[in-house]
Design an enzyme around this catalytic site. Structure first.
Site, PDB file in Angstrom:
ATOM      1  N   GLY C  16       0.754  -1.165  -0.178  1.00  0.00           N
ATOM      2  CA  GLY C  16      -0.090   0.058  -0.207  1.00  0.00           C
ATOM      3  C   GLY C  16       0.883   1.412   0.071  1.00  0.00           C
ATOM      4  N   ARG C  77       0.725  -4.779  -6.125  1.00  0.00           N
ATOM      5  CA  ARG C  77       1.043  -6.185  -5.355  1.00  0.00           C
ATOM      6  C   ARG C  77       1.210  -6.921  -6.616  1.00  0.00           C
ATOM      7  NH1 ARG C  77      -0.525  -5.123  -0.099  1.00  0.00           N
ATOM      8  NH2 ARG C  77      -1.848  -3.684   0.116  1.00  0.00           N
ATOM      9  N   GLY C 107       5.875  -2.777   3.325  1.00  0.00           N
ATOM     10  CA  GLY C 107       5.331  -3.394   4.472  1.00  0.00           C
ATOM     11  C   GLY C 107       6.268  -4.913   4.555  1.00  0.00           C
ATOM     12  N   ASP C 108       5.791  -5.553   5.668  1.00  0.00           N
ATOM     13  CA  ASP C 108       6.547  -6.888   6.018  1.00  0.00           C
ATOM     14  C   ASP C 108       6.419  -7.795   4.697  1.00  0.00           C
ATOM     15  OD1 ASP C 108       3.718  -7.252   6.666  1.00  0.00           O
ATOM     16  OD2 ASP C 108       4.345  -9.213   7.441  1.00  0.00           O
ATOM     17  N   GLY C 109       5.350  -7.746   4.092  1.00  0.00           N
ATOM     18  CA  GLY C 109       5.354  -8.450   2.820  1.00  0.00           C
ATOM     19  C   GLY C 109       6.121  -8.252   1.708  1.00  0.00           C
ATOM     20  N   THR C 131       4.142   1.939   5.795  1.00  0.00           N
ATOM     21  CA  THR C 131       2.768   1.543   5.597  1.00  0.00           C
ATOM     22  C   THR C 131       2.189   2.400   6.833  1.00  0.00           C
ATOM     23  OG1 THR C 131       1.481  -0.072   6.695  1.00  0.00           O
ATOM     24  CG2 THR C 131       3.618  -0.261   7.474  1.00  0.00           C
ATOM     25  N   ASP C 133       0.160   1.370   8.941  1.00  0.00           N
ATOM     26  CA  ASP C 133      -0.429   0.745  10.018  1.00  0.00           C
ATOM     27  C   ASP C 133       0.414   0.544  11.339  1.00  0.00           C
ATOM     28  OD1 ASP C 133      -2.849   0.024   8.330  1.00  0.00           O
ATOM     29  OD2 ASP C 133      -1.641  -1.742   7.705  1.00  0.00           O
ATOM     30  N   ASP C 135       2.651  -1.435  12.062  1.00  0.00           N
ATOM     31  CA  ASP C 135       2.699  -2.765  12.710  1.00  0.00           C
ATOM     32  C   ASP C 135       4.026  -3.645  12.232  1.00  0.00           C
ATOM     33  OD1 ASP C 135       2.395  -3.057  10.062  1.00  0.00           O
ATOM     34  OD2 ASP C 135       0.503  -4.332   9.905  1.00  0.00           O
ATOM     35  N   ARG C 177      -5.748  -2.518   9.950  1.00  0.00           N
ATOM     36  CA  ARG C 177      -5.762  -4.095   9.551  1.00  0.00           C
ATOM     37  C   ARG C 177      -5.987  -4.550  10.802  1.00  0.00           C
ATOM     38  NH1 ARG C 177      -1.493  -5.486   4.976  1.00  0.00           N
ATOM     39  NH2 ARG C 177      -0.178  -3.975   6.231  1.00  0.00           N
ATOM     40  N   GLU C 226     -10.887  -0.869  12.353  1.00  0.00           N
ATOM     41  CA  GLU C 226     -11.517  -1.904  11.457  1.00  0.00           C
ATOM     42  C   GLU C 226     -11.068  -3.342  11.604  1.00  0.00           C
ATOM     43  OE1 GLU C 226      -9.648  -1.114   7.469  1.00  0.00           O
ATOM     44  OE2 GLU C 226      -7.766  -1.678   8.006  1.00  0.00           O
ATOM     45  N   ARG C 258      -5.062   7.039   4.002  1.00  0.00           N
ATOM     46  CA  ARG C 258      -3.711   6.826   3.234  1.00  0.00           C
ATOM     47  C   ARG C 258      -3.080   7.901   2.626  1.00  0.00           C
ATOM     48  NH1 ARG C 258      -2.315   1.806   3.312  1.00  0.00           N
ATOM     49  NH2 ARG C 258      -4.006   0.259   3.743  1.00  0.00           N
TER      50      ARG C 258
END
Lengths: 324, 324, 324, 324
Positions: C16, C77, C107-109, C131, C133, C135, C177, C226, C258
């Site tokens: 993202g 992605r 991100g971690d992905g 990101t 988030d 996280d 998330r 969320e 975002r």
């Protein structure tokens, strides 16, 4: 109807930049494309006309820029265009590029330039009023004014936090050259204790009366227009004469008022006037300024466009009630 | 553990106001209430202590004010507290209201005041660093700094619209007194061409080299800290010496940097330090400043709190790379 | 030291988009240029690596884009990169363009993808955590988190105007998330009456107790993350069970969180991590994520970077005090 | 002239809250004070009239609240006022407090309530149109509309960052009940690729044609009004029918459009209409709505005020050109 005659419109921005100019450029390109007219943009105002510095416009690219302040065509003041020599070169550029109509976004100086240019160039000219000062007749608002006022009030709101925390007198100087529109709008809408505009002259009596009785148990906000006759420094010295111990600060908002993402109103105004200017050309109009007068589209001949030196009666009454 | 000893906390804000102070007040009231401690707020800093000008706090009312800039307790600088006479009166106020702990939000001057006060008053004092200048040791950020930088960059972004539309040199002067933190943060994050801070002294060589080669086909942005040694006027005159014809404008952002709704970081910092200061009192701590150092809560004895005169190495390297 | 070995860095953004990515790209280009390293940007994340869709970077152009949200390199992605076939094509692109180091913002992905890629490609990889988030372990903040929280609170502040005008219960759902960081930060800083995060699970007891006693003489604000387990709809139905007549509204802030101009903190973080990632490459580092941990630059091996599923103790205590 | 007759004005806000209401209250108090008229505010709309829930107004306190969204008088919908019993109680309140004129800020439902009330109460009523929907005849803009559009476009600008970073289709749903004004203004000014309003009905042909040819190499922005006939979900399902693989997201801006600091235009409108409504009372006017029509102050009898169901021709032409 002579719709078919226009094949290639040239457009430029001139004078000071103002938010909403890019929306107008987008609307001009979109409207022209819909009727098969080509649009080229000249960079840096009249300088680009003289130097043949032009770019082709596609509405698709401009569509992404409606929120951008300033002008993507850049702007400048041109000394060369004041000379016949410069205007002749500009004419050559138009001829060389087969440009058969011209739209200029700028202030009253820009339109005066077009009038002079019309002596040697007979293609139709349309003007769009673009200046934050709102000092042009024939339109309720000029492009950029609403954004400038919104920037001013957002920042005056911030200053009020500090003024109230310290119980201070704050003098905020806003732009407007010799026009008080920004000062009166931003002063009324931020609950200023006093508003000083060039149109009222050096009338400090009410302000000084108020400040004399000011008990320093609250903030006191003065919004003043820039200008030779008034301005923050003069107001400050007058206040200190009657109340030498007052805790007083000056902030000049300065150039932040010129930039920033245009407000909704300025983007709409840019779109309305951009469309109207291409439509005016398609209808055979020339040497007129497209404006929104009494909330309706309106064309004013350049010769009748004047610099406004007076705010209207309703505003003056509001000033009398709230700003004194 | 002497948790039970504290029954009534007094709190005040002192020095310049800064965004986030109201969040800290909310957190102090909420934390105190949760452990049955009463909280009173003194108005106008040390002046309120001297004059016994206090109000009772309920967290429920403060909860609605987290987004408000400035300080609802008002703030002031107090000459009387510099005299022993004033401090004795402040002590009387504390005794009369059975206040057995004091939390002060302010700058290093505020903490110095507390140290002096501790000579005649032995109730525990806790400090919270509140100033937009970020010039206090023992904390990564002072309350208000992040909001001030965000206000600065939002407005510098606006100025860039105009600078790029006109291909101008713009000098923007930001606050910070003798600290360059606001200048370096706001200069780096707006892509400034040159950044001048007090800590670097009058080092104009790199700037002038850049401006000499400036081709006027683009904007050129200088962010400079206020200060006797530097400041916008001096930079402007230096630039005009090497390039007399440059199209240059100055804007001083001024007091807009002090006010406005606090940023997320400042609200969180206010909440974290408000909670930490009450907890510190409950744990028997005294005469310490609550800060967030290396992102962890940290207490620094007032005696070790100093005014910072140097930005850290990483920032200086960034300045070297981007600002010269 | 093997500084001289790196000649050409490839960079891309993946997953993202988040505000601050463009600042990081600017800093990477600027740092690389200063040491004579060439930088190319791949468009659309791993897709661009596979397709050889790259553009050359000049820091001068990126300098004007520090205030722009999103990522000028675009992001996506990539299913193809999950296949060995796709990764082989990506390797061919790197070889064909003589790229000898890679910086990925995501991100971690994204970092997992790099780890897998490292099985067939031995050039050094550096990651930057991007990101909203927050996280990801190994950094205090991820790029975009502070901007997302600021956008959330500015809009929750607006909702409070309406909630207070109508004495309504408002449930505001924020992003994150399965991480509650945005909810807890935005809930604490807007004075929410209740905050619900995934990490706390379905713990509605306190909320329902409060709402039962809610006297409808004031607003009541719930900020909820969320997530499958919680989310605004579930909270709404729970509240209506205990108080069927309550005047309740739901707003999901959605994707506005975002985008938008990055906050000061995110721009600085982008600059710090952009510089640090190029410096790490110059120092021979590989397969590490550059972060700011406890406010200091810190490199974490990809293998140790994990998705965070817990907020830290201090935050949980604040949640306990303010959000229940 | 019967100026002297009015001694005590009652004022209330009713229906949905909208930004600018507090400016109107300030102007009413200021104007009344200047002519020696007392002003009381009823809390929670007609409910406050029925229950005698009133507060006295001083302009000095309201002056500080011009920048505050919502309404400090609170608002509500009143079932009791729909019954004769409720209206009789309201009349008792007016008589008991010797209120001899009433100003109501609200939508067309509010004005209908006044008309019914006039059957049993013969003191003069003046209405001020306050709703973000801009769906009331007799005024160019309703109070709150400009702020709502500005909030919408600031947030759509943010969404465009993400849409462009991912080359996504984004459907943004804005408010307006059965009026398309917010959608058309916010769609035009953010460069939307398609705009759908209730007034156009379910006309998806142009949109679907565009989306079919959408090459996923760019963002595609749809702005759609809420409403039974259209709305984001319906548009989304239609798009997926013709292009099942499209990467599509929905965001509903929701209640953020109602709150927030009022824009400059809404503050000015509040001030202009607040002053005009007191002046109208002083001039003996009754049962009229004060509006700004074609940029001039204008009074419209309540009986002629209708809910607008059509946008004007110029806007429809812009919609045709830009939104299809």
């Amino acid at each position: 109807m002579n719709t078919n005659k226009i094949k290639h419109i040239g457009v430029f921005t001139s004078g000071g930049d103002s938010p909403g100019m890019n929306s107008a450029l987008y609307a001009i390109a979109k409207t022209a494309e819909a009727t098969g007219i080509k649009v080229s943009g000249f960079r840096k105002g009249y300088e680009g006309l003289i130097d043949g510095d032009l770019v082709q416009f596609k509405s698709h690219e401009l569509q992404k820029l409606t929120q951008k302040g300033g002008t993507i065509l850049k702007t400048a003041r041109s000394k060369r265009f004041l000379e016949l020599e410069g205007r002749k070169k500009a004419l050559q550029t138009l001829n060389a590029n087969k440009i058969d109509a011209l739209i200029a976004i700028g202030g009253d100086g820009t339109f005066k330039g077009l009038l002079t240019f019309s002596e040697i160039c007979d293609i139709p000219f349309i003007g769009i009023p673009g200046t934050i000062d709102n000092d042009i007749s024939g339109t309720d608002y000029t492009l950029g004014f609403d954004s400038a006022v919104n920037t001013a009030i957002e920042n005056i709101d911030k200053i009020k936090d500090t003024a109230e925390s310290h119980n201070r007198v704050f003098i905020v100087e806003v732009m407007g050259r010799d026009s008080g529109y920004i000062a009166i709008h931003s002063g009324l809408t931020t609950g200023a204790d006093a508003i000083l505009i060039p149109e009222s002259g050096k009338d400090f009596i009410y302000l000084l009366d108020k400040v004399k009785n000011y008990d320093s148990e609250d903030a006191f906000l003065v919004v003043v227009s820039e200008g030779d006759e008034i301005g923050a420094e003069l107001v400050s010295s007058k206040i200190k004469e009657v109340n030498p111990n007052v805790d007083l600060r000056i902030t000049r908002l300065g150039h932040i008022q010129r930039g920033g993402n245009p407000s909704a109103l300025d983007r709409m105004l840019g779109i309305r006037l951009g469309v109207a200017s291409v439509n005016a050309l398609s209808q055979g109009k020339k040497n007129v300024m497209a404006g929104v007068l009494n909330n309706q589209l309106h064309l004013t001949p350049f010769k009748e466009v004047v610099k406004q030196h007076q705010v209207d009666d309703e505003l003056m009454e509001l000033l009398e009630l709230f700003g004194k």
